[in-house]
Every structure is written in C-alpha cells, then in structure tokens.
Design an enzyme around this catalytic site. Structure first.
Site, PDB file in Angstrom:
ATOM      1  N   HIS A 276      -8.467   0.451  -3.597  1.00 33.06           N
ATOM      2  CA  HIS A 276      -9.320   0.191  -2.429  1.00 33.06           C
ATOM      3  C   HIS A 276     -10.071   1.478  -2.114  1.00 33.06           C
ATOM      4  CE1 HIS A 276      -9.392  -0.638   2.231  1.00 33.06           C
ATOM      5  NE2 HIS A 276     -10.592  -0.671   1.691  1.00 33.06           N
TER       6      HIS A 276
ATOM      7  N   MET B 209      -9.499   7.621  -0.285  1.00 41.28           N
ATOM      8  CA  MET B 209     -10.290   8.016   0.894  1.00 41.28           C
ATOM      9  C   MET B 209     -10.912   9.391   0.660  1.00 41.28           C
ATOM     10  SD  MET B 209      -7.683   6.943   3.916  1.00 41.28           S
ATOM     11  CE  MET B 209      -6.897   5.319   3.967  1.00 41.28           C
TER      12      MET B 209
ATOM     13  N   ASP C 108      -5.974  -6.579   4.928  1.00 44.22           N
ATOM     14  CA  ASP C 108      -5.416  -5.234   4.827  1.00 44.22           C
ATOM     15  C   ASP C 108      -5.449  -4.581   6.197  1.00 44.22           C
ATOM     16  OD1 ASP C 108      -4.660  -2.679   4.066  1.00 44.22           O
ATOM     17  OD2 ASP C 108      -6.501  -2.256   2.933  1.00 44.22           O
TER      18      ASP C 108
ATOM     19  N   ASP D 153      -5.034   3.377  -1.789  1.00 40.32           N
ATOM     20  CA  ASP D 153      -6.122   3.650  -0.849  1.00 40.32           C
ATOM     21  C   ASP D 153      -6.787   4.982  -1.179  1.00 40.32           C
ATOM     22  OD1 ASP D 153      -6.048   1.405   1.061  1.00 40.32           O
ATOM     23  OD2 ASP D 153      -3.992   2.100   1.396  1.00 40.32           O
TER      24      ASP D 153
ATOM     25  N   MET E  21     -12.333   3.717  -0.125  1.00 43.63           N
ATOM     26  CA  MET E  21     -12.975   3.990   1.161  1.00 43.63           C
ATOM     27  C   MET E  21     -13.737   5.290   0.983  1.00 43.63           C
ATOM     28  SD  MET E  21      -9.748   2.764   3.374  1.00 43.63           S
ATOM     29  CE  MET E  21      -8.765   2.774   1.872  1.00 43.63           C
TER      30      MET E  21
ATOM     31  N   MET F 299     -11.000  -6.387   6.279  1.00 43.25           N
ATOM     32  CA  MET F 299     -10.148  -5.378   6.917  1.00 43.25           C
ATOM     33  C   MET F 299      -9.691  -5.899   8.270  1.00 43.25           C
ATOM     34  SD  MET F 299      -9.734  -2.813   4.877  1.00 43.25           S
ATOM     35  CE  MET F 299      -8.800  -1.809   6.035  1.00 43.25           C
TER      36      MET F 299
ATOM     37  N   HIS G 130      -1.324  -1.326  -4.144  1.00 46.19           N
ATOM     38  CA  HIS G 130      -2.609  -1.085  -3.487  1.00 46.19           C
ATOM     39  C   HIS G 130      -2.752   0.420  -3.251  1.00 46.19           C
ATOM     40  CE1 HIS G 130      -5.863  -2.356  -0.627  1.00 46.19           C
ATOM     41  NE2 HIS G 130      -5.475  -1.300   0.072  1.00 46.19           N
TER      42      HIS G 130
ATOM     43  N   SER H 107       0.853  -1.181   0.000  1.00 45.09           N
ATOM     44  CA  SER H 107       0.000   0.000   0.000  1.00 45.09           C
ATOM     45  C   SER H 107       0.894   1.237   0.000  1.00 45.09           C
ATOM     46  CB  SER H 107      -0.872   0.000   1.255  1.00 45.09           C
ATOM     47  OG  SER H 107      -1.307   1.327   1.515  1.00 45.09           O
TER      48      SER H 107
HETATM   49  C1  DX5 Z   1      -6.048   1.447   5.843  1.00 45.86           C
HETATM   50  C2  DX5 Z   1      -5.662   1.097   4.435  1.00 45.86           C
HETATM   51  C3  DX5 Z   1      -4.479   0.225   4.326  1.00 45.86           C
HETATM   52  C4  DX5 Z   1      -3.215   0.766   4.949  1.00 45.86           C
HETATM   53  C5  DX5 Z   1      -2.457  -0.392   5.497  1.00 45.86           C
HETATM   54  O1  DX5 Z   1      -7.290   2.039   5.843  1.00 45.86           O
HETATM   55  O2  DX5 Z   1      -6.719   0.463   3.778  1.00 45.86           O
HETATM   56  O3  DX5 Z   1      -4.264  -0.203   2.994  1.00 45.86           O
HETATM   57  O4  DX5 Z   1      -2.389   1.461   4.069  1.00 45.86           O
HETATM   58  O5  DX5 Z   1      -1.331   0.084   6.162  1.00 45.86           O
HETATM   59  P1  DX5 Z   1      -0.539  -0.811   7.190  1.00 45.86           P
HETATM   60  O6  DX5 Z   1      -0.008  -2.001   6.436  1.00 45.86           O
HETATM   61  O7  DX5 Z   1       0.524   0.091   7.682  1.00 45.86           O
HETATM   62  O8  DX5 Z   1      -1.497  -1.225   8.268  1.00 45.86           O
HETATM   63 ZN    ZN Z   2      -6.293  -0.479   1.834  1.00 40.21          ZN
END
Ligand code: DX5
Ligand code: ZN
Length: 228
Positions: free
Chosen positions: A71, A42, A180, A40, A73, A142, A38, A15
């Site tokens: 991903h 948001m 994740d 993210d 969110m 998650m 990956h 990620s």
């Molecule tokens: C959190 C994200 C993850 C995050 C994971 O909401 O969806 O993808 O980057 O980071 P680590 O591996 O540091 O927990």
């Molecule tokens: Zn993620």
C-alpha cells in the site's frame, strides 16, 4: 482476467505497521495463516510518517510465506510505483490523489505482473472512478486518514463502500473492495455487509494475544456477514 482476488473470496491482510520492526522475521511468521501481508509504504510527504522503501519490500517478499500487498502512501506514484512491482509485491496499491494517469499506471503495473489496487483517502469521492473501475483488481477505501495505525474506524465510509459495491456488481466486474483502518472484531461485520471483501487489520492483529486466533476470528466474522 488473472485476478488473484476473487470477489467471491474474502481475504484477511494483516498490516505490519504495528509490528516490531526490529523483529520483523518473527512478526511475519505470526501471520502466516493470513492471505497476504499488507506493507504500508510511507514517504513522509503524502502522509506525515516514513516507513519502508522498495529494498525493504523486496526483503519482506523473500522472507514472507504469503504474498505481499504493498500500500503506497507516496507522492508521484506514476514514477515510484513500478519499482514496488519489480520488488516482487503481488499487489501494488497507489493513491488516486498521488497519480496523474491512474489508468496508464495500472496497465504498467499489470505488465510487471502485479495485481493493481487504487486507493482513496476518506474525503475523496468514489464516483469519478466508477467509470474506469474495471482497470483495477482492487479498490481500497480508506476507513481512517492514512498515516498511522491504531486510529478509529470512520463509520461514514460505509455508504461509500456500499455505493462502490453496487456499481461494481451492476457492471458485472470482478473488482475487490479493500478496507483499511480501524478494522477489528467490532467493525469488520459492517464492512463485510457493505460489500468489502479484503480486510486490512494492523493493531487488532498485532495487539492480540495470539495473532493466528485473531486472524481466524476476523475471517469467521467476515464470512458470516458477507454481502449477497
Ligand atoms: C494506515 C495504514 C494501515 C494501518 C492500519 O495509514 O494504511 O494499513 O496499518 O492499522 P489499524 O488496523 O491499526 O488501523
Ligand atoms: Zn495500509
């Protein structure tokens, strides 16, 4: 089915949430031995953090040597998610909690040539999804509350992974299980044993001395402990 993920395969998806955003090109090069990047997305509503939009994803797709696993969110996935397939993400994962019609959305994303993932926050039960799980290529369980990197792995998610894997195997389906949040050398083995086969790791990879070495170490641990 044209699943990019085979349930026989195991995949490491770094990620970039913990990468240096001002040096993203170089940060992407560091992880080019991984299976996918990956990303993210948001929106500061579904989670209390704001990251990339579709035009940024499109640039990452153009620059990355490996496929993009988006991903999302974000709220109102029914309306917003298709744009990320159009931006070129190879797989698009939306949250079950953010959609009114997950099956319709999955079919629409597939028509736009994306693999489709459905994600669950830690407190969302997997059971209501199991009857329709064949509509998706991937189930994202998650293992932290979504929103930030660097949080600790929620051990309580292991039974959920196990139940989901059991149901998917019993139905003879090719659905991958992604984990994740808090995935590292300390936790990846338990995820693999429970039945996960796609592993997202953010801080474990970007805080390591050498990202490529960390990717191989995680891959090795996952394959030694794979469920079968
Ligand atoms: C959190 C994200 C993850 C995050 C994971 O909401 O969806 O993808 O980057 O980071 P680590 O591996 O540091 O927990
Ligand atoms: Zn993620």
């Amino acid at each position: 089915m044209n699943a990019a993920y085979s349930t026989d395969g195991q995949y490491i998806h770094p990620s970039i949430l913990n990468a240096d955003f001002l040096a993203l090109g170089a940060e992407l090069e560091k992880i080019s031995t991984a299976d996918s990047v990956h990303v993210d997305v948001m929106d500061n509503h579904f989670v209390p953090n704001l990251t990339f939009g579709a035009s940024m994803v499109e640039q990452i797709v153009r620059r990355s040597a490996i496929p993009v696993d988006a991903h999302l969110m974000i709220e109102d996935a029914d309306r917003e998610a298709p744009v990320f397939a159009e931006a070129g993400a190879s797989s698009v994962t939306f949250h079950l909690e953010a959609t009114a019609a997950p099956i319709r959305l999955a079919r629409e994303l597939r028509r736009k040539n994306a693999q489709v993932g459905v994600a669950l926050r830690p407190a969302t039960p997997v059971e209501p999804l199991l009857d329709v799980i064949g509509e998706f290529d991937m189930l994202l369980i998650m293992t932290v509350e979504p929103g930030f990197g660097g949080q600790s792995f929620l051990e309580t998610m292991l039974p959920k992974i196990r139940r989901a894997r059991r149901a998917i195997s019993a139905a003879n389906l090719e659905v991958s299980i992604q984990v994740d949040g808090g995935v590292s050398r300390e936790t990846i083995e338990r995820c693999a044993e429970a039945g996960a086969n796609v592993f997202v790791a953010g801080s474990a990879i970007y805080r390591a001395q050498n990202a490529a070495d960390e990717i191989s170490a995680l891959r090795e641990l996952a394959s030694v402990h794979r469920a079968h």
